[in-house]
Design a protein around this motif. Structure first.
Motif, short mmCIF file in Angstrom:
data_model
loop_
_atom_site.label_atom_id
_atom_site.label_comp_id
_atom_site.label_asym_id
_atom_site.label_seq_id
_atom_site.Cartn_x
_atom_site.Cartn_y
_atom_site.Cartn_z
N ASP A 69 0.73 -1.28 0.05
CA ASP A 69 0.10 0.01 -0.14
C ASP A 69 0.87 1.32 -0.05
OD1 ASP A 69 -1.71 1.97 0.51
OD2 ASP A 69 -2.74 0.87 2.24
N LYS A 85 -10.71 -6.62 1.68
CA LYS A 85 -9.58 -5.74 1.94
C LYS A 85 -8.74 -5.46 0.88
CE LYS A 85 -6.14 -3.63 4.13
NZ LYS A 85 -6.47 -2.16 4.38
N SER A 87 -9.65 -5.54 -2.28
CA SER A 87 -10.33 -4.69 -3.17
C SER A 87 -10.28 -3.34 -2.84
CB SER A 87 -11.85 -5.11 -3.32
OG SER A 87 -12.42 -4.97 -2.32
N THR A 88 -9.85 -2.95 -1.52
CA THR A 88 -9.48 -1.28 -1.25
C THR A 88 -7.96 -1.20 -2.02
OG1 THR A 88 -8.53 -1.90 0.95
CG2 THR A 88 -10.91 -1.44 0.60
N LEU A 114 -18.94 1.46 -0.68
CA LEU A 114 -18.56 2.36 0.40
C LEU A 114 -19.21 1.98 1.59
CD1 LEU A 114 -18.06 5.59 -1.79
CD2 LEU A 114 -16.44 3.74 -1.40
N LEU A 117 -18.17 -0.74 3.27
CA LEU A 117 -16.87 -0.42 3.96
C LEU A 117 -17.17 0.16 5.50
CD1 LEU A 117 -14.43 0.97 1.37
CD2 LEU A 117 -14.24 -1.47 2.41
N MET A 164 -13.69 3.27 -3.79
CA MET A 164 -12.96 2.84 -2.84
C MET A 164 -11.60 3.30 -2.65
SD MET A 164 -14.92 -0.42 -2.37
CE MET A 164 -14.15 -1.79 -2.48
N LYS A 165 -11.00 4.13 -3.53
CA LYS A 165 -9.57 4.78 -3.63
C LYS A 165 -8.52 3.84 -3.70
CE LYS A 165 -10.86 9.21 -2.68
NZ LYS A 165 -10.41 10.58 -3.08
N PRO A 166 -8.74 2.83 -4.34
CA PRO A 166 -7.45 1.62 -4.38
C PRO A 166 -6.31 2.57 -5.24
CG PRO A 166 -9.18 1.61 -6.33
CD PRO A 166 -9.85 2.55 -5.74
#
Ligand SMILES: Nc1ncnc2c1ncn2[C@@H]1O[C@H](COP(=O)(O)OP(=O)(O)O)[C@@H](O)[C@H]1O
Ligand SMILES: [Mg+2]
Length: 277
Positions: A69, A85, A87-88, A114, A117, A164-166
């Motif tokens: 990350d 997890k 997928s984020t 979202l 989440l 999701m802000k990946p």
């Protein structure tokens, strides 16, 4: 960063591996294009990047996929991390957007993951607005997703993934169902996201866009990486690409036939000289 270390995967009851000893390191903010003929393992590779393989699709898996990350520096091994997890960290957009859309309105579609989440309402509202803006869908919040055009549906699928802000976005032939306009809309969004910092890994059968835009191309054949490098380097191996069954840009074939340096796009041909009478 995503690091694929010596991954081999057999689907259940299949005799030959769909991926065979694949190793690849994808740097932060890179734009990677995956090329290869049908059946070469492109979709399988896409599914291993966010852990759907081997966590949700069964088969025989060896090797490892590690995701770092970039925001926290934390490292996750796909085999040891739950898919929600993952997928984020790594968003996945599939070929057929319909398989990813199941809500009654555009806005709900983006908010859905979202809410799962467990994010606060204001944060959800902010992200929905941002994702719809980036994908050019503002104003369509209340539309029924099945009523959208093909390009809009695919941009909606992208919106719900990027909400999701990946830090990484994987797209498996996201434009194959679209007309030229829808295709351009979707590819523009992908380029923009990459410019703004998202790492992009895109599988595309039509290689023209990848040759022009990718930082690096990875060519698969029979589940193996057979060629990789900057588009200009890979373009020098046009005969091999054709041999493998990769659809290469016309400009590349033409420049080759004319004995010119590889032209990644028609604009790269020398401008025609005016003939004098
Ligand atoms: N669900 C599945 N079950 C068994 N074999 C599969 C499955 N999906 C793909 N395959 C096989 O795995 C290989 C790679 O497929 P795939 O990753 O879909 O290739 P591509 O996306 O490049 O067309 C092919 O031989 C294909 O037949
Ligand atoms: Mg595929």
């Amino acid at each position: 960063m995503i690091e694929i270390r010596n991954v081999t995967f057999h689907y259940l009851r299949s005799t030959k591996p769909a991926l065979d000893s694949v190793s690849l390191t994808i740097g932060d903010r890179e734009f990677i294009g995956i090329l290869g003929p049908s059946g070469s393992g492109k979709s399988t590779l896409a599914l291993t990047l966010n852990g759907i393989i081997p966590n949700s699709i069964r088969g025989t898996f060896s090797g490892e996929v590690i995701i770092r990350d970039p925001k926290t520096g934390k490292v996750f091994k796909t085999t040891e991390t739950p898919v929600p997890k993952l997928s984020t960290l790594v968003g996945l957009v599939l070929q057929n957007p319909e398989s990813q859309l199941f809500n009654m309105t555009v806005e709900d579609e983006v908010a859905f993951a979202l809410e799962n989440l467990g994010l606060p309402r204001e944060e959800i509202a902010r992200r929905v607005e941002w994702a719809l803006k980036v994908t050019g869908l503002k104003g369509l919040e209340d539309e029924f997703p099945p009523n959208l055009s093909g390009g809009e549906k695919q941009r909606l699928a992208i919106a719900s993934v990027i909400a999701m802000k990946p830090s990484h976005l994987v797209l498996d032939e996201p434009t194959s169902q679209l007309d030229p306009r829808g295709k351009r809309e979707v590819l523009d969004v992908i380029k923009r996201l990459n410019r703004e910092g998202t790492t992009v890994i895109i599988v595309e059968h039509d290689s023209r866009f990848l040759f022009r835009n990718a930082d690096r191309l990875v060519v698969l054949s029979g589940g193996r990486i057979v060629l990789q490098g900057e588009p200009r380097k890979v373009a020098e191996r046009v005969e091999e690409l054709v041999e493998i069954g990769v659809k290469v840009p016309h400009s590349l074939l033409l420049s080759r036939a004319l004995g010119l340096p590889p032209a990644l796009s028609p604009e790269e041909f020398p401008s025609p000289t005016t003939r004098r009478g």
